[in-house]
Design a protein around this motif. Structure first.
Motif, PDB file in Angstrom:
ATOM      1  N   LEU A  61       1.009  -1.307  -0.090  1.00 22.00           N
ATOM      2  CA  LEU A  61       0.009  -0.205   0.140  1.00 22.00           C
ATOM      3  C   LEU A  61       0.989   1.248  -0.017  1.00 22.00           C
ATOM      4  O   LEU A  61       0.510   2.265  -0.576  1.00 22.00           O
ATOM      5  N   ALA A  89     -12.649   2.370   1.180  1.00 18.74           N
ATOM      6  CA  ALA A  89     -11.533   3.374   1.307  1.00 18.74           C
ATOM      7  C   ALA A  89     -12.108   4.554   1.139  1.00 18.74           C
ATOM      8  O   ALA A  89     -13.221   4.924   0.556  1.00 18.74           O
ATOM      9  N   CYS A 103      -7.687   2.851   4.250  1.00 13.04           N
ATOM     10  CA  CYS A 103      -8.159   1.434   3.615  1.00 13.04           C
ATOM     11  C   CYS A 103      -8.681   0.675   4.681  1.00 13.04           C
ATOM     12  O   CYS A 103      -7.931   0.598   5.861  1.00 13.04           O
ATOM     13  N   THR A 104      -9.764   0.077   4.739  1.00 11.53           N
ATOM     14  CA  THR A 104     -10.252  -1.014   5.557  1.00 11.53           C
ATOM     15  C   THR A 104      -9.554  -2.258   5.286  1.00 11.53           C
ATOM     16  O   THR A 104      -8.842  -2.544   4.380  1.00 11.53           O
ATOM     17  N   ILE A 107     -10.950  -4.280   2.261  1.00  9.76           N
ATOM     18  CA  ILE A 107     -10.765  -3.838   0.838  1.00  9.76           C
ATOM     19  C   ILE A 107      -9.060  -4.339   0.601  1.00  9.76           C
ATOM     20  O   ILE A 107      -8.871  -4.746  -0.587  1.00  9.76           O
ATOM     21  N   LEU A 108      -8.193  -4.583   1.349  1.00  9.39           N
ATOM     22  CA  LEU A 108      -7.118  -4.947   1.410  1.00  9.39           C
ATOM     23  C   LEU A 108      -6.917  -6.652   1.188  1.00  9.39           C
ATOM     24  O   LEU A 108      -6.155  -7.139   0.422  1.00  9.39           O
ATOM     25  N   LEU A 116      -6.160  -2.111  -6.332  1.00  8.49           N
ATOM     26  CA  LEU A 116      -5.951  -1.230  -5.435  1.00  8.49           C
ATOM     27  C   LEU A 116      -5.463  -0.222  -5.848  1.00  8.49           C
ATOM     28  O   LEU A 116      -5.690   1.085  -5.237  1.00  8.49           O
ATOM     29  N   ILE A 120      -6.958   3.681  -5.147  1.00  5.40           N
ATOM     30  CA  ILE A 120      -5.883   4.546  -4.360  1.00  5.40           C
ATOM     31  C   ILE A 120      -6.034   5.975  -5.292  1.00  5.40           C
ATOM     32  O   ILE A 120      -6.015   7.027  -4.784  1.00  5.40           O
ATOM     33  N   GLU A 123      -8.824   7.716  -4.750  1.00  4.45           N
ATOM     34  CA  GLU A 123      -8.893   8.732  -3.600  1.00  4.45           C
ATOM     35  C   GLU A 123      -8.000   9.869  -3.493  1.00  4.45           C
ATOM     36  O   GLU A 123      -8.330  11.030  -2.906  1.00  4.45           O
TER      37      GLU A 123
END
Length: 279
Positions: A61, A89, A103-104, A107-108, A116, A120, A123
């Motif tokens: 991440l 997210a 991020c929760t 979601i990962l 992902l 990102i 966001e």
């Protein structure tokens, strides 16, 4: 414009008490707005029980956020993790230099690296378009509305002799007045076009619109299976999430619905990919 409406409404509410009432009401409104502005990001992170994440904990991440920020020549935001299985997210931040992406755990677990990266980038686009500032501030203001109404019905003047009747009356007051008012605040400030814009900007940043489209499909399914609980502290911040976080078949979810339809977001991304692939 929204803040001007809020101040005007406060002045109108205080006008019944003369000039002093107007000044007092506007001073109170300014204090609430200032509180929401300075604390909106912190309150959103607290609502999701988020904590700062270290690079050793989530190296992938960190690498994604660092690379995308460098490609866009934007400051790298802080990274937070929320210990919830609901996949989602969101981004917060008053400025581009003190922003954060959260991020929760969920979601990962369900997205691969390519997907992902798309989320990102989406966001980060919210941060640099100032959407994150508006969303977190309005979320805090809506939270203040619900808190004030809860406090009002809990005062002795608003209680009845029957404790059960008081509880029901208070709950009804919050539902009939607090919910619609908080939802109206959010809807006035948050446009569905913001999601389309962040999708397009994020897809342009990664150069891979289909990655975000694939991620949105997974998030739609994941949030349907594992929605966030419709608690007041979360309801007023659902608009900040990458995907609508509540069940779509409830009154609460319909009242606070601000997200663009997932189908339309995916279709736009697919058309964007086709356009980029065309000779």
């Amino acid at each position: 414009m929204l803040l001007a409406v809020l101040l005007g409404g406060a002045a109108l509410a205080g006008s019944g008490f003369g000039r002093a009432g107007i000044l007092f009401a506007m001073a109170g409104a300014l204090a609430v707005i200032g509180y929401a502005y300075w604390n909106g990001d912190r309150l959103a992170l607290q609502a999701m029980r988020a904590r700062p994440a270290s690079e050793q904990e989530v190296p992938q991440l960190y690498r994604i956020v660092r690379e995308l920020s460098a490609d866009a020549r934007w400051p790298m935001p802080s990274i937070y993790l929320s210990p919830t299985d609901a996949p989602n997210a969101f981004a917060v931040g008053r400025t581009r230099r003190n922003a954060a992406v959260c991020c929760t755990d969920g979601i990962l677990q369900i997205l691969d690296e390519r997907e992902l990266r798309g989320v990102i980038a989406h966001e980060l686009s919210h941060i640099y378009n100032r959407d994150a500032l508006i969303s977190s501030t309005i979320g805090a203001l809506a939270g203040v509305v619900l808190f004030a109404l809860n406090l009002a019905w809990q005062t002795p003047a608003g209680r009845s002799d029957d404790e059960g009747g008081s509880t029901m009356l208070g709950s009804l007051l919050v539902i009939l007045l607090g919910g619609p008012l908080a939802a109206a605040l959010i809807r006035l400030a948050v446009s569905r076009s913001c999601e389309y814009r962040a999708d397009a900007m994020g897809a342009s940043l990664t150069g891979d619109p289909l990655a975000l489209a694939s991620a949105l499909r997974k998030l739609e399914k994941g949030t349907r299976l594992l929605p966030l609980p419709p608690e007041p502290r979360l309801r007023v911040r659902g608009h900040m999430m990458a995907a609508a976080p509540f069940r779509s078949d409830t009154l609460v979810s319909r009242l606070f619905a601000t997200h663009a339809p997932m189908r339309k977001r995916i279709e736009r991304l697919e058309r964007m990919a086709d356009h980029h692939a065309a000779p």
